[in-house]
Design an enzyme around this catalytic site. Structure first.
Site, mmCIF file in Angstrom:
data_model
loop_
_atom_site.group_PDB
_atom_site.id
_atom_site.type_symbol
_atom_site.label_atom_id
_atom_site.label_comp_id
_atom_site.label_asym_id
_atom_site.label_seq_id
_atom_site.Cartn_x
_atom_site.Cartn_y
_atom_site.Cartn_z
ATOM 1 N N GLY A 8 35.006 -5.186 -31.838
ATOM 2 C CA GLY A 8 34.688 -6.582 -31.547
ATOM 3 C C GLY A 8 34.019 -7.254 -32.735
ATOM 4 N N GLY A 11 33.945 -11.094 -33.246
ATOM 5 C CA GLY A 11 33.331 -11.904 -32.195
ATOM 6 C C GLY A 11 32.000 -12.485 -32.609
ATOM 7 N N GLN A 12 31.305 -13.118 -31.620
ATOM 8 C CA GLN A 12 30.062 -13.845 -31.937
ATOM 9 C C GLN A 12 28.996 -12.907 -32.490
ATOM 10 O OE1 GLN A 12 27.634 -15.144 -28.648
ATOM 11 N NE2 GLN A 12 26.958 -16.993 -29.704
ATOM 12 N N ASP A 53 43.481 -2.301 -30.521
ATOM 13 C CA ASP A 53 43.039 -2.610 -29.158
ATOM 14 C C ASP A 53 42.196 -1.440 -28.656
ATOM 15 O OD1 ASP A 53 44.751 -4.023 -26.290
ATOM 16 O OD2 ASP A 53 42.810 -2.995 -26.406
ATOM 17 N N TYR A 142 32.366 -9.850 -14.901
ATOM 18 C CA TYR A 142 31.684 -9.510 -16.164
ATOM 19 C C TYR A 142 30.407 -8.715 -15.884
ATOM 20 C CZ TYR A 142 28.848 -10.550 -20.373
ATOM 21 O OH TYR A 142 28.052 -10.480 -21.501
ATOM 22 N N LYS A 146 29.230 -4.885 -16.719
ATOM 23 C CA LYS A 146 28.006 -4.587 -17.473
ATOM 24 C C LYS A 146 27.151 -3.557 -16.736
ATOM 25 C CE LYS A 146 28.800 -6.919 -21.135
ATOM 26 N NZ LYS A 146 29.133 -6.174 -22.390
HETATM 27 C C1 VAH Z 1 28.111 -15.027 -21.588
HETATM 28 N N1 VAH Z 1 27.184 -15.129 -23.841
HETATM 29 O O1 VAH Z 1 27.723 -16.192 -21.445
HETATM 30 C C2 VAH Z 1 27.490 -14.219 -22.745
HETATM 31 C C3 VAH Z 1 26.208 -13.546 -22.308
HETATM 32 C C4 VAH Z 1 23.986 -13.821 -21.158
HETATM 33 C C5 VAH Z 1 25.279 -14.457 -21.512
HETATM 34 O O2 VAH Z 1 26.419 -12.369 -21.628
HETATM 35 O O3 VAH Z 1 28.959 -14.502 -20.881
#
Ligand code: VAH
Length: 318
Positions: A8, A11-12, A53, A142, A146
């Site tokens: 990644g 990415g940011q 990937d 998401y 996590k």
């Molecule tokens: C998001 N930038 O907004 C991520 C992060 C706490 C936010 O996990 O999904």
């Protein structure tokens, strides 16, 4: 850490973490791996880069073997808002990618950094001074990946002795790479609009309070944790860490101290508002402070000043 892989890396977080790791450990010792999003030229030209990937276990294992990787910063993931649009894809990338990284780490003896998030908490979690150990029933796909990722990293440490470590990051604010589909992206977009047009329409309600952190602190924290004495870590996956907590209204007021004519409007995105409403307002990060000395450098005023300065230069208005 001698040979590092960053997944990644385009990415940011990855864009800045890769450069910081190359500065500290030597450019040739940090392999950046991206997929889908093109790398910044500075990243591609400053050291080894490859594209694959993370769901392809055999390619991942071959890369780890060929480059004799001993530490993997695994950042490849879909974020919260995109994850709600594409939940099956987010599960596939976020969970199968992590499992492949942990398996490669188990076979090749690598340490693993895993970025969790305030997204790992949910509506039943205490929202203020969120404890390190508490209820985690996130409302988003998401967040489910996590929490599952935190548990999987704990398992690989306990069952196979893999040196897994992780952080529950708040919203991250960067002046380098743009965020990619998160709920906290407003806290980056607002700066570009403030400099470009002087007005920003925020997709979260004015009083939506969330934990945030400036990217330099987020990068320092990842390296700090991975170079800490593992024997002192009681919580490995994943430490609460935060640096500031603010609302769009408060962020706009701080920007107006530098740009008095700046105005903010609100066009609420119900999906991202619902996600933000399910997350904590402010985490307790005392475990990170006690176990490995976590201390942030940037609060709201200093972050806003630096972001406006850097974005103005980036947009040719500095
Ligand atoms: C998001 N930038 O907004 C991520 C992060 C706490 C936010 O996990 O999904």
């Amino acid at each position: 850490m001698k040979k590092i892989l960053v997944t990644g890396a385009t990415g940011q977080i990855g864009s800045e973490l890769t450069m910081a790791l190359r500065d500290r450990f030597g450019a040739d010792n940090v392999l950046a791996a991206g997929h889908g999003r093109p790398p910044l030229s500075k990243l591609q030209q400053s050291g080894p880069y490859c594209s694959f990937d993370v769901r392809d276990a055999s390619v991942l294992r071959q890369v780890v073997e060929d480059y004799q990787i001993d530490t993997i910063f695994h950042l490849a993931s879909l974020l919260s808002a995109v994850g709600e649009e594409k939940p099956q894809l987010a599960w596939d990338i976020n969970m199968n990618g992590l499992l492949n990284v942990l398996e490669a780490a188990r076979v090749h003896g690598c340490a693993v950094f895993f970025p969790s998030s305030i997204g790992a908490f949910g509506p039943g979690t205490p929202a203020v001074d969120t404890p390190q150990d508490t209820i985690q029933r996130p409302a988003t796909l998401y967040g489910i990946t996590k929490v599952s990722g935190e548990l999987l990293c704990d398992y690989y440490h306990r069952r196979f002795g893999v040196d897994t470590r992780g952080l529950r990051y708040p919203g991250l604010i960067s002046n380098v790479a743009l965020p990619g589909g998160g709920t906290t992206d407003y806290a980056v977009d607002i700066f570009y609009e403030a400099v470009k047009s002087g007005h920003y329409d925020c997709f979260l309600d004015a009083d939506t309070q969330l934990d945030m952190m400036y990217m330099p602190d987020a990068i320092d924290a990842a390296i700090w944790l991975m170079t800490a004495d593992g024997r002192k870590l009681r919580h490995r996956n994943a430490f609460n860490i935060t640096a500031m907590s603010f609302t769009p209204r408060q962020l706009a007021a701080e920007i107006q101290k530098h740009l008095p004519g700046f105005t903010i409007g609100y066009r609420i995105d119900p999906v991202r508002q619902a996600i933000a409403d399910s997350w904590p307002r402010h985490m307790d990060d005392s475990a990170a402070r006690a176990e490995w000395g976590w201390r942030p450098r940037f609060g709201l005023p200093k972050m806003v000043e630096d972001m406006l300065e850097k974005i103005a230069v980036k947009l040719g208005k500095g």
